[in-house]
Design a protein around this motif. Sequence first.
Motif, PDB file in Angstrom:
ATOM      1  N   ALA A   1       0.833  -1.206   0.000  1.00 29.11           N
ATOM      2  CA  ALA A   1       0.000   0.000   0.000  1.00 29.11           C
ATOM      3  C   ALA A   1       0.867   1.254   0.000  1.00 29.11           C
ATOM      4  O   ALA A   1       0.549   2.245  -0.675  1.00 29.11           O
ATOM      5  CB  ALA A   1      -0.930  -0.006   1.212  1.00 29.11           C
ATOM      6  N   THR A   2       1.971   1.218   0.736  1.00 27.28           N
ATOM      7  CA  THR A   2       2.895   2.353   0.759  1.00 27.28           C
ATOM      8  C   THR A   2       3.495   2.584  -0.621  1.00 27.28           C
ATOM      9  O   THR A   2       3.614   3.725  -1.081  1.00 27.28           O
ATOM     10  CB  THR A   2       4.017   2.116   1.792  1.00 27.28           C
ATOM     11  N   LYS A   3       3.864   1.502  -1.290  1.00 17.99           N
ATOM     12  CA  LYS A   3       4.425   1.629  -2.642  1.00 17.99           C
ATOM     13  C   LYS A   3       3.403   2.203  -3.617  1.00 17.99           C
ATOM     14  O   LYS A   3       3.749   3.007  -4.477  1.00 17.99           O
ATOM     15  CB  LYS A   3       4.910   0.260  -3.137  1.00 17.99           C
ATOM     16  N   VAL A   4       2.147   1.772  -3.491  1.00 17.88           N
ATOM     17  CA  VAL A   4       1.101   2.298  -4.380  1.00 17.88           C
ATOM     18  C   VAL A   4       0.961   3.796  -4.182  1.00 17.88           C
ATOM     19  O   VAL A   4       0.914   4.565  -5.149  1.00 17.88           O
ATOM     20  CB  VAL A   4      -0.250   1.591  -4.115  1.00 17.88           C
ATOM     21  N   ARG A   5       0.908   4.224  -2.934  1.00 19.70           N
ATOM     22  CA  ARG A   5       0.690   5.644  -2.658  1.00 19.70           C
ATOM     23  C   ARG A   5       1.910   6.489  -3.010  1.00 19.70           C
ATOM     24  O   ARG A   5       1.781   7.665  -3.315  1.00 19.70           O
ATOM     25  CB  ARG A   5       0.302   5.831  -1.186  1.00 19.70           C
ATOM     26  N   ASN A   6       3.120   5.864  -2.970  1.00 17.66           N
ATOM     27  CA  ASN A   6       4.340   6.578  -3.346  1.00 17.66           C
ATOM     28  C   ASN A   6       4.645   6.427  -4.829  1.00 17.66           C
ATOM     29  O   ASN A   6       5.664   6.925  -5.314  1.00 17.66           O
ATOM     30  CB  ASN A   6       5.536   6.074  -2.534  1.00 17.66           C
ATOM     31  N   ASN A   7       3.773   5.685  -5.535  1.00 20.22           N
ATOM     32  CA  ASN A   7       3.948   5.454  -6.970  1.00 20.22           C
ATOM     33  C   ASN A   7       5.238   4.722  -7.283  1.00 20.22           C
ATOM     34  O   ASN A   7       5.894   4.978  -8.305  1.00 20.22           O
ATOM     35  CB  ASN A   7       3.909   6.774  -7.741  1.00 20.22           C
ATOM     36  N   THR A   8       5.620   3.777  -6.411  1.00 20.76           N
ATOM     37  CA  THR A   8       6.829   2.983  -6.633  1.00 20.76           C
ATOM     38  C   THR A   8       6.515   1.500  -6.792  1.00 20.76           C
ATOM     39  O   THR A   8       7.424   0.680  -6.812  1.00 20.76           O
ATOM     40  CB  THR A   8       7.826   3.166  -5.461  1.00 20.76           C
ATOM     41  N   ILE A   9       5.234   1.159  -6.909  1.00 21.68           N
ATOM     42  CA  ILE A   9       4.851  -0.238  -7.075  1.00 21.68           C
ATOM     43  C   ILE A   9       5.356  -0.729  -8.434  1.00 21.68           C
ATOM     44  O   ILE A   9       5.361   0.012  -9.410  1.00 21.68           O
ATOM     45  CB  ILE A   9       3.317  -0.409  -6.970  1.00 21.68           C
ATOM     46  N   SER A  10       5.806  -1.982  -8.499  1.00 20.76           N
ATOM     47  CA  SER A  10       6.296  -2.544  -9.760  1.00 20.76           C
ATOM     48  C   SER A  10       5.202  -3.356 -10.438  1.00 20.76           C
ATOM     49  O   SER A  10       4.243  -3.790  -9.793  1.00 20.76           O
ATOM     50  CB  SER A  10       7.515  -3.434  -9.506  1.00 20.76           C
ATOM     51  N   LEU A  11       5.361  -3.583 -11.742  1.00 20.81           N
ATOM     52  CA  LEU A  11       4.381  -4.386 -12.465  1.00 20.81           C
ATOM     53  C   LEU A  11       4.305  -5.799 -11.912  1.00 20.81           C
ATOM     54  O   LEU A  11       3.242  -6.402 -11.847  1.00 20.81           O
ATOM     55  CB  LEU A  11       4.734  -4.424 -13.957  1.00 20.81           C
ATOM     56  N   GLU A  12       5.452  -6.345 -11.518  1.00 20.55           N
ATOM     57  CA  GLU A  12       5.464  -7.711 -10.994  1.00 20.55           C
ATOM     58  C   GLU A  12       4.604  -7.828  -9.744  1.00 20.55           C
ATOM     59  O   GLU A  12       4.017  -8.877  -9.480  1.00 20.55           O
ATOM     60  CB  GLU A  12       6.908  -8.126 -10.684  1.00 20.55           C
ATOM     61  N   GLU A  13       4.498  -6.745  -8.981  1.00 21.27           N
ATOM     62  CA  GLU A  13       3.741  -6.779  -7.727  1.00 21.27           C
ATOM     63  C   GLU A  13       2.233  -6.628  -7.936  1.00 21.27           C
ATOM     64  O   GLU A  13       1.474  -6.756  -6.984  1.00 21.27           O
ATOM     65  CB  GLU A  13       4.262  -5.684  -6.785  1.00 21.27           C
ATOM     66  N   VAL A  14       1.815  -6.341  -9.154  1.00 16.96           N
ATOM     67  CA  VAL A  14       0.372  -6.233  -9.414  1.00 16.96           C
ATOM     68  C   VAL A  14      -0.109  -7.280 -10.411  1.00 16.96           C
ATOM     69  O   VAL A  14      -1.267  -7.293 -10.797  1.00 16.96           O
ATOM     70  CB  VAL A  14      -0.004  -4.824  -9.930  1.00 16.96           C
TER      71      VAL A  14
END
Length: 416
Positions: free
Chosen positions: A314-327
Amino acid sequence: MAVEIRVPDLGESVVDVTVLKWHKQPGDSVEEGDVVVELETDKANVEVPAPSSGFLESISIQEGESASVGDLLGTITETPSQAREPSQPEAPQEREAVSPQAAHHTEVQPKATPSVRRLAEELGIDISKIEGSGAGGRITREDVLAMRQAPSGAQQAESSKTVEAQPIKETTPAPSEAPARELSELERRERMSTRRRVIARRLVEAQHTAAMLTTFNECDMSNVIEIRRRLGPRFQEKYGVKLGFMSFFTKAVVAALKEFPYLNAEIDGEDIILKYHYDIGIAVGAKEGLVVPVIRNADRKSFAEIEKEIDELATKVRNNTISLEEVRGGTFTITNGGIYGSLLSTPILNPPQVGILGMHAIKERPVVVEGQVVVRPMMYLALTYDHRIVDGSDAVRFLVRIKELIEDPTSLMLES
């Protein structure tokens, strides 16, 4: 010799991207592996590394412009003498090979990426008639789509020749053909981001390709709330994360999926693919819309591991650092509209998944327990499912099983 930088194959139905930011400019030196450009997709931002060392020679697609998988983003050369000056970041124009005799007849081609040209060709639009709104007059995907909705005067004149002899009929244009309306001073037009456009398209596709139905139930949250009250402080002290509601629902969903496997499947043509891995997507709100990071192998993880992973993702999503592999690759999704105050809603499927559970706000309500009216903290649950492979009886019993596990969560905790 120039080395090409192209939009990589991003998988998971990702077709369109937007160039978010160039980290290098023409003339800049780059090392192999350096991030040269950042792309925005509907799921996450993607950093594209330099395929080789050298100097960035050219940029073919500017920031804010759209592209498709395989499109040329830019080029890298080995020596600075081949690189262009930073003050001249003109994108190379595409030219078809012509004979010297015919060269003087060749017209300058409009600036557009291959994907934009393909789109114009598919829609039967003459790209030379379009005035580009992108950097340096480049024609964008949006320009082509706008042309389809609002034909130019030249095209209108050409088309009118074919109907000149026909009687004029008074008609009302279809909404999709109407030109963009003028705005008042109290209105503002805003272009949709790549993420929002793709989310919109996929939600509409889900409505058209799946036979979606929703079944509802309600759940008494008393026992879960009591467990969190008693064990919450010790849990946080030991694991460094709060004991939330989502870990209980993740565990309950996995247990129910094992009993009703068709909720953990997908349709592939005329086949059904049953999945015996439990990768649970958890919808997280972001500025551009919901993003669904995935808790992989949730059946093998403890409450603490699930809560930690949800917090990190959730932190990565809100910081816009989530990777494609994680979704990528979720098999079932949970979405919690209750955190925004939603009392009841019907969630939309996240294709190719065939089930999604909607959680809602917890409200104290009078309920009848053993013949007595008592006040209990209640939550409405909603299960949307694809009726093509999930029967109504299985969907109802699946949701009832989740209700039973949440109302008596002892077995969930013992398994962990």
